[in-house]
Design an enzyme around this catalytic site. Structure first.
Site, PDB file in Angstrom:
ATOM      1  CG  HIS A  43     -50.760 -36.257  31.021  1.00 25.89           C
ATOM      2  ND1 HIS A  43     -50.789 -37.399  29.782  1.00 25.89           N
ATOM      3  CD2 HIS A  43     -49.950 -35.056  30.486  1.00 25.89           C
ATOM      4  CE1 HIS A  43     -49.882 -36.258  28.884  1.00 25.89           C
ATOM      5  NE2 HIS A  43     -49.838 -35.438  29.259  1.00 25.89           N
ATOM      6  CD  GLU A  87     -46.452 -34.446  20.188  1.00 22.15           C
ATOM      7  OE1 GLU A  87     -46.676 -34.535  21.457  1.00 22.15           O
ATOM      8  OE2 GLU A  87     -47.679 -33.971  19.514  1.00 22.15           O
ATOM      9  CG  ASP A 141     -46.629 -37.879  22.890  1.00 22.95           C
ATOM     10  OD1 ASP A 141     -47.057 -38.960  23.790  1.00 22.95           O
ATOM     11  OD2 ASP A 141     -47.162 -37.205  23.009  1.00 22.95           O
ATOM     12  CB  CYS A 182     -42.869 -27.682  24.471  1.00 19.24           C
ATOM     13  SG  CYS A 182     -43.259 -28.773  22.957  1.00 19.24           S
TER      14      CYS A 182
HETATM   15  C1  PEP Z   1     -44.471 -33.712  24.338  1.00 20.39           C
HETATM   16  O1  PEP Z   1     -45.287 -34.898  24.097  1.00 20.39           O
HETATM   17  O2  PEP Z   1     -43.122 -33.607  24.208  1.00 20.39           O
HETATM   18  C2  PEP Z   1     -45.916 -32.832  24.944  1.00 20.39           C
HETATM   19  C3  PEP Z   1     -44.755 -31.555  25.081  1.00 20.39           C
HETATM   20  O3  PEP Z   1     -47.067 -32.976  24.863  1.00 20.39           O
HETATM   21  P1  PEP Z   1     -47.560 -33.633  25.393  1.00 20.39           P
HETATM   22  O4  PEP Z   1     -46.645 -34.198  27.276  1.00 20.39           O
HETATM   23  O5  PEP Z   1     -48.625 -32.332  26.262  1.00 20.39           O
HETATM   24  O6  PEP Z   1     -47.998 -34.535  25.485  1.00 20.39           O
HETATM   25 MG    MG Z   2     -46.885 -34.659  23.425  1.00 19.19          MG
END
Ligand code: PEP
Ligand code: MG
Length: 565
Positions: free
Chosen positions: A195, A423, A447, A490
């Site tokens: 993150h 994911e 993920d 995404c």
């Molecule tokens: C992902 O896991 O690719 C995703 C878009 O969700 P996050 O990064 O919020 O886990």
């Molecule tokens: Mg994710």
């Protein structure tokens, strides 16, 4: 230390400035530390006064920083800091400190022990407060640092723009950052899909993660961070800085020439959407030409909330985003609580040895269906009377049973377009079963890569494995993209211009990314045909390693080099 350090570049751009480090851990004051004749003349009242004054000073400081955050438009930051200030002023805590000092314990140790008692009391009151422990520790450490004259932990204060260096950054740390002050992020931990990386990209701040020795950099030393190359140059010359900045500017102006909706060179439309964490990200999304929102990370709205958000508050946060795209779509993800994004009002059921494999995302909604129902109802109310297309998807779906349950909750709430994130590798492999239950997919490559390669997103030492170019990850994308429902991506992979072309070649129908990546991906697609994208995808899947896949794909995407990508 060498002049140039190499880490993993995760957010492009160049930033130069003095290093400001998030201070290291505040040591535990030794047990048995007692106030006596050497301090405050053995006067317990004086010892108590300095302890309580330290707590009050911490509260006032947090509050003041909160007001400054709000004045800079960061109301989330004010809420986070305001909640912490309230904790620092908690009368129960002050009573605990008084009692310890009354027993002869020194001020710093008394603060430490009173917090310890307080933590246990809270834990005894239920799992509910598990996620607040970090906040409590932060306040405790700030008070102890004051009492012992140590540097203040947490995000540093600075009058001049700086390069923020830390072991890792949590979303709650960055909530209070002033984007105008931070010219780059450098962290020792954190992979490309952590993150930290996502937040840096969203803020448009250059970032390098997984940089060995980052925290040994001296505070105040000037560095030049290249977020594309992943390098940190110590003591750069003015010429180095000028050259890096002009390379970034040249590329930005080349990219700005390509505008309009996303499409390949031969006209296959590929809607380009933005990943957002709340209304505050809309401006950048619109400025970069997003055609809608492909991932609204709703948990980012409530990261530091002890109580569930009210229905009205949720409705407003959703409506503001839907109103911004009257002709577009808005894909809202229901709360992805758990693992590295704990929400205090949605506690994990207990200690989890592997939080990333624990109760998070939809698994948490299954445990708290009332919270999901309230969110879906708020979404339906928010969309009423608006022209944007609302699509709602669940995170961390594992099988067709999960998908069917989520679709049923959506139907009951009146959500017209349910979807799921792909994911978890199991979901990718059985995408056809899941496609029978919902209208669309969105692949979360962050993920998906973490789980396919068994490499925790938080661990900097595993950056090599957190690479969505791993051919195995592409092998998991292919069945999802071919399952017969529209399938977006995404995860951060969608914002890598070369990989975006590969994903389109694999059959992906839309791409959603941090706003600053939109122009890069728009330009890359506009310069290549669908056929070239397919050839690049084929070449990448035939490769044996991530590095070879990247290289093989690029041989079919010649314009990337012209674009400086
Ligand atoms: C992902 O896991 O690719 C995703 C878009 O969700 P996050 O990064 O919020 O886990
Ligand atoms: Mg994710």
């Amino acid at each position: 230390m060498p002049d140039v350090l190499q880490g993993t570049g995760v957010s492009p751009g160049a930033g130069a400035g003095p290093v400001r480090k998030i201070a290291g851990d505040v040591p535990e004051p030794p047990a048995g530390d007692r106030h006596g004749a050497d301090r405050q003349g053995g006067d317990a009242d004086a010892e108590r006064d300095i302890a309580l004054a330290a707590l009050e000073a911490v509260a006032a400081d947090l509050e003041e920083r909160g007001e400054r955050a709000a004045a800079a438009g960061n109301t989330d930051g004010r809420d986070v800091l305001g909640a912490q200030a309230l904790m620092a002023r908690d009368p129960g805590l002050a009573d605990g400190v008084r009692a310890k000092i009354g027993e002869g314990v020194g001020a710093a140790r008394a603060v430490f022990e009173a917090f310890g008692v307080y933590r246990e009391m809270l834990a005894g009151a239920g799992e509910y407060l598990a996620a607040r422990v970090t906040d409590l520790d932060d306040i405790r450490d700030r008070a102890i640092a004051r009492l012992l004259g140590l540097p203040m932990p947490g995000v540093p204060e600075s009058d001049e723009p700086f390069v923020l260096v830390a072991r890792d950054l949590a979303p709650a740390d960055t909530a209070v950052l002033d984007p105008a002050k931070v010219v780059a992020f450098v962290t020792e931990e954190g992979g490309p899909t952590s993150h930290t990386a996502i937040i840096a990209r969203t803020m448009g701040v250059p970032a390098v993660v997984a940089l060995p020795g980052a925290t040994s950099l001296d505070d105040g030393v000037r560095v030049l961070v290249d977020g594309a190359a992943g390098t940190v140059r110590l003591d750069p010359s003015e010429e180095d800085v000028r050259a890096a900045r002009s390379a970034v500017a040249a590329r930005a102006s080349a990219l700005a020439e390509v505008t309009g909706p996303g499409a390949t060179a031969d006209g296959r439309p590929v809607p380009l959407l933005a990943n957002i964490g709340g209304p505050k990200d809309l401006e950048a999304a619109l400025a970069n030409g997003a055609e809608g929102v492909g991932l609204y990370r709703t948990e980012f709205l409530f990261l530091d909330r002890a109580t569930p958000p009210s229905d009205a508050e949720q409705e407003e946060a959703y409506r503001t985003v839907l109103e911004a795209f009257p002709q577009g779509r808005v894909v809202v993800r229901t709360l992805d609580a758990g693992a590295d994004k704990p929400l205090a009002f949605l506690p994990a059921p207990g200690e989890e040895p592997n939080p990333a494999l624990g109760e998070r995302g939809l698994r948490m909604s299954l445990r708290h269906p009332d919270v999901l129902a309230a969110q879906l109802a708020a979404l339906v109310r928010a969309a009423a009377g608006l022209t944007a297309k609302l699509q709602v998807m669940a995170p961390m779906v594992t099988d067709a049973g999960d998908a069917a349950w989520f679709a049923e909750q959506c139907r009951d709430a009146g959500v017209a377009h349910p979807g799921v994130m792909i994911e978890v590798p199991a979901a990718a492999l059985r995408a056809r079963d899941i496609a029978a239950e919902v209208e669309f997919f969105s692949i979360g490559t962050n993920d998906l890569t973490q789980y396919a390669c068994a490499a925790d997103r938080q661990v900097g030492g595993l950056a090599r494995l957190q690479d969505p170019w791993q051919p195995a990850v592409l092998d998991l994308v292919a069945p999802a993209a071919g399952a017969g429902v529209p399938c977006g991506v995404c995860g951060e992979a969608a914002g890598d211009p070369a990989l975006a072309c590969v994903l389109v070649g694999l059959g992906v129908t839309s791409l959603s990314m941090s706003a600053p990546s939109l122009p890069l991906v728009r330009a890359a697609l506009a310069r290549h045909t669908l056929d070239q994208c397919r050839q690049a995808a084929e070449a990448a899947r035939t490769a044996r390693t991530a590095a070879q896949a990247r290289e093989a794909a690029r041989t079919h995407l010649p314009a990337l080099t012209d674009l400086g990508l």
